[in-house]
Design a protein around this motif. Structure first.
Motif, PDB file in Angstrom:
ATOM      1  N   TRP A   3       0.833  -1.193   0.000  1.00 47.87           N
ATOM      2  CA  TRP A   3       0.000   0.000   0.000  1.00 47.87           C
ATOM      3  C   TRP A   3       0.876   1.254   0.000  1.00 47.87           C
ATOM      4  N   SER A   4       0.362   2.301  -0.636  1.00 49.21           N
ATOM      5  CA  SER A   4       1.030   3.597  -0.610  1.00 49.21           C
ATOM      6  C   SER A   4      -0.032   4.677  -0.461  1.00 49.21           C
ATOM      7  N   ALA A   5       0.388   5.826   0.071  1.00 44.47           N
ATOM      8  CA  ALA A   5      -0.566   6.906   0.320  1.00 44.47           C
ATOM      9  C   ALA A   5       0.073   8.247  -0.007  1.00 44.47           C
ATOM     10  N   MET A   6      -0.779   9.232  -0.264  1.00 44.60           N
ATOM     11  CA  MET A   6      -0.313  10.566  -0.612  1.00 44.60           C
ATOM     12  C   MET A   6      -1.299  11.612  -0.107  1.00 44.60           C
ATOM     13  N   THR A   7      -0.776  12.758   0.284  1.00 49.52           N
ATOM     14  CA  THR A   7      -1.613  13.928   0.512  1.00 49.52           C
ATOM     15  C   THR A   7      -0.867  15.143  -0.003  1.00 49.52           C
ATOM     16  N   SER A   8      -1.600  16.061  -0.598  1.00 48.36           N
ATOM     17  CA  SER A   8      -0.977  17.276  -1.126  1.00 48.36           C
ATOM     18  C   SER A   8      -1.836  18.478  -0.782  1.00 48.36           C
TER      19      SER A   8
END
Length: 750
Positions: free
Chosen positions: A694-699
């Motif tokens: 799993w991978s996650a991102m927030t911008s």
């Protein structure tokens, strides 16, 4: 293949086509997916950071916008149909997706493409080495439509998009491409001024910066400069280091005019300490610390890539155009590689582990298939596109020629491991010592290969009324290679040569019952000459090319007012003359092996709601191989699993815009278990376990000029294995994926 088996395969194909047509209404292959959505969503193949950050500048400048999709995307150039109507599976990874996932390597970008697995290698098989649909695509990399088959790790800092065309594409590319081909589309100058700087900081000791500056010079010309510098390591992989820098200046003249010219130069330097992986013990990756380093600190992978391209295109009128692409590429490499190898007792080592042997008693030797050299590619392509009518039939004819010369000068260094497993003292499996000394070894032999190729091709896309397209094409290639090897110890000189002349036909039918849906069926071929990897041996010099055929059928459907593209495809690929050892004479290699891969691809890409965007893909691959292995005794195997083929694979990346400036993303990659080697009754399988990562991102966009982004790669710190290399119970390794990695990115426009 026996006729009954062929009949059965065609019957299976027909049933699967019926199923895929039904499934295509609700699901699809990520394939043409993101490319098709490029026309209807903001996940286009243009540079999204640029277009978003400078929208106001475009409006205020008063300059009419000219859409630029990269120097040479094949989608729309050599493939004149819309993406939705293209009769094959096509995957496009956009620059936007590369940014969102904080991707800095081409191999990582290809994890968004279902049906791709990664190989590890040594000797001449290193750099980016992948399989597509179970078939090796080591030499099937292209840059702006021109072959980029060379030894290096590709960095996407100058890429507008990455196109993956599934199935045989010999009418487009010539040799290779049994499972598919990868085309990298370089960024191109535009008529809108902008500048973007991106800086990355990572817990893997990553320090990376890129710059992308575009400046118009006059009403129809512009300059663009992309540059990159990076210093990084790999989380939980001690000893692996990356030192990269690159620069890519480009100039375009006549943008939006009948005659356009683009001059581009690309340079990439790499000075890495490579990852030599972890050996197999008992049919699985050894149960040791993920951080164990079985190489040496003195190992290195050094490469310098220089590529110059001139592309000129002239439109005589809306229905007739001609384009010329000239490319010279020079690739220099120096590779020292000390791989884990158990060797044999006869050569002074402990040999491969025995069943039940405690890990604490196992020692590992160092195999060193090191080399250096230079490869050059000189290519000229001329394409003519003509549109005309014959009665009620509307034609789009793409025809052209390709002339190329490739050279490869390879120096192989002495590898004492072949005769003395303890030339570098063997090291404990549980506590390897990477600081041992690698003795200086001389060059033992030089190999020089020169390959000349000439090709002519023609593809006619015929619109038969409103609902049917017929695509028919053929390409004829002549590939002539000469090989000279000098062994310094004996003075022996080996001279070999081989010539192949191969036609490659293709035919496809597209049915479009509505404006938002299409169904297709296609047939294509591919071939791999004996000198495909720019080398020949006494076993292969007299062999003809390996040939493959593929049948594919599927559907592509645009839903939700063209916001979401879903597609489904089934395919059957068979290679009926793969190279295998002659059972009557083990010193010879013959063309008599069989390889078959059939499967299904599904996927969906686009916006489910205005705030919710998704890219998803699934593949099911059933691959079998038959042939002979070993020499003493000869082992014959029949319909066993193809190595490093994952029966099931899933990739998902979803984003949700919470507020206009704030966005979050979550993704996963699932890869089914894979067999490391050909399984026979004489050898138990070596298995690479399945995994989910799993991978996650927030911008957050602070203002029109500054955006911050946080990525967590391998969110749950999963232990998994990606790249696989396996030739025997003694010689093998598998490379673990990076541990949890956190990256902070700042993207500033000016």
């Amino acid at each position: 293949m026996r006729s009954s088996e062929t009949t059965k395969s065609i019957s299976t194909l027909g049933l699967a086509l019926h199923a895929a047509g039904a499934v295509g209404v609700g699901l699809g292959v990520m394939g043409a997916d993101s490319a098709a959505l490029a026309q209807t969503t903001d996940r286009a193949t243009t540079d999204q950071a640029t277009s978003h950050d400078h929208a106001d500048a475009k409006k205020s400048s008063g300059v009419s916008e000219v859409v630029v999709t990269g120097i040479r995307p094949l989608l729309g150039a050599k493939i004149p149909l819309s993406i939705k109507d293209t009769p094959q599976s096509v995957n496009v990874v956009s620059s936007q997706l590369l940014q969102e996932q904080s991707i800095t390597r081409l191999e990582d970008a290809l994890k968004n493409v279902p049906g791709v697995t990664l190989n590890a290698g040594e000797g001449a098989a290193r750099g980016d080495t992948i399989n597509i649909r179970g078939f090796s695509a080591f030499n099937d990399f292209f840059l702006d439509g021109v072959r980029d088959a060379a030894i290096y790790v590709r960095d996407p800092f100058n890429l507008e998009s990455i196109e993956v065309l599934k199935g045989p594409s010999a009418t487009l590319f010539g040799r290779g491409s049994t499972g598919g081909a990868v085309n990298q589309v370089s960024k191109a100058p535009t008529l809108n001024p902008f500048g973007v700087f991106t800086g990355d900081l990572g817990t893997n000791d990553e320090y990376r910066g890129t710059i992308d500056v575009n400046q118009p010079i006059g009403e129809s010309a512009a300059l663009r400069l992309n540059a990159m510098g990076e210093s990084s390591e790999v989380a939980d992989r001690d000893g692996v280091k990356n030192r990269h820098w690159g620069i890519a200046p480009e100039a375009s003249f006549g943008i939006g005019e009948p005659t356009t010219a683009t001059l581009a130069f690309f340079h990439l330097s790499e000075n890495d300490v490579p990852d030599v992986g972890i050996p197999f013990v008992g049919g699985a990756p050894a149960h040791v610390n993920r951080s164990n380093d079985y190489g040496l600190t003195s190992d290195h992978s050094i490469s310098d890539v220089d590529i110059g391209t001139l592309r000129i295109k002239h439109d005589f009128n809306p229905n007739l155009s001609i384009a010329s692409t000239t490319r010279y590429a020079n690739y220099v490499f120096n590779y020292r590689f000390d791989a884990p190898n158990f060797g044999s007792v006869a050569s002074g080592g402990e040999g491969p582990p025995t069943v039940g042997e405690p890990l604490s008693s196992i020692v590992v030797g160092r195999d060193s298939p090191s080399s250096s050299g230079t490869q050059t590619n000189l290519t000229e392509q001329v394409d003519v596109t003509a549109r005309f009518d014959t009665g009620f039939l509307r034609h789009t004819l793409v025809t052209g020629i390709e002339l190329a010369r490739q050279t490869n000068h390879l120096d192989s260094y002495n590898n004492p491991f072949n005769s003395n497993n303890n030339w570098i003292p063997e090291t404990p499996l549980l506590d390897p010592d990477p600081n041992q000394v690698h003795p200086v070894e001389p060059v033992t032999k030089t190999q020089i290969t020169t390959a000349d190729s000439e090709a002519a091709y023609l593809t006619d896309t015929v619109n038969i009324g409103q609902y049917v397209d017929l695509i028919a094409g053929v390409r004829v290639d002549r590939f002539a290679a000469s090989y000279d090897q000098t062994t310094f110890a004996t003075g022996a000189v080996l001279n070999l040569s081989h010539i192949d002349v191969v036609p490659s036909p293709r035919v496809a039918l597209v049915f479009k019952p509505t404006t938002w849906q299409s169904f297709y069926a296609s047939y294509g071929t591919s071939f791999d000459p004996s000198a495909e990897a720019l080398t020949l041996t006494t076993k292969t010099a007299n062999l003809g090319p390996v040939k493959a055929t593929t049948y594919e059928a599927g559907s592509k459907t645009s839903l939700l007012d063209n916001r979401l593209l879903v597609t489904g495809a089934i395919f059957h690929t068979e290679v009926d003359n793969a190279q295998v050892n002659d059972p009557e004479n083990p010193t010879l290699t013959t063309l008599q092996g069989n390889e078959t891969v059939q499967g299904i691809e599904l996927g969906a890409t686009g916006h489910i709601t205005p705030r919710f965007e998704i890219t998803a893909g699934y593949t099911y691959l059933d691959g079998k191989t038959s042939g002979d292995a070993g020499t003493s005794p000869m082992i014959r195997y029949n319909n066993v699993a193809i190595p490093n083929l994952a029966r099931n694979a899933v990739n998902v990346w979803a984003e949700y815009k919470i507020t206009p400036p704030w966005e979050v993303g979550l993704g996963l990659n699932y890869l089914d278990r894979r067999i490391g080697d050909v399984v026979t009754s004489a050898s138990p399988p070596a298995v690479v376990p399945s995994y989910v990562v799993w991978s996650a991102m927030t911008s957050y966009k602070i203002n029109d000029r500054l955006k911050l982004q946080l990525n967590v790669i391998n969110l749950f710190d999963t232990l998994y294995y990606d790249n696989v290399y396996y030739t025997s119970t003694s010689e093998n390794h598998v490379i673990p994926g990076a541990g949890r990695t956190v990256k902070l990115t700042a993207r500033a426009s000016f």
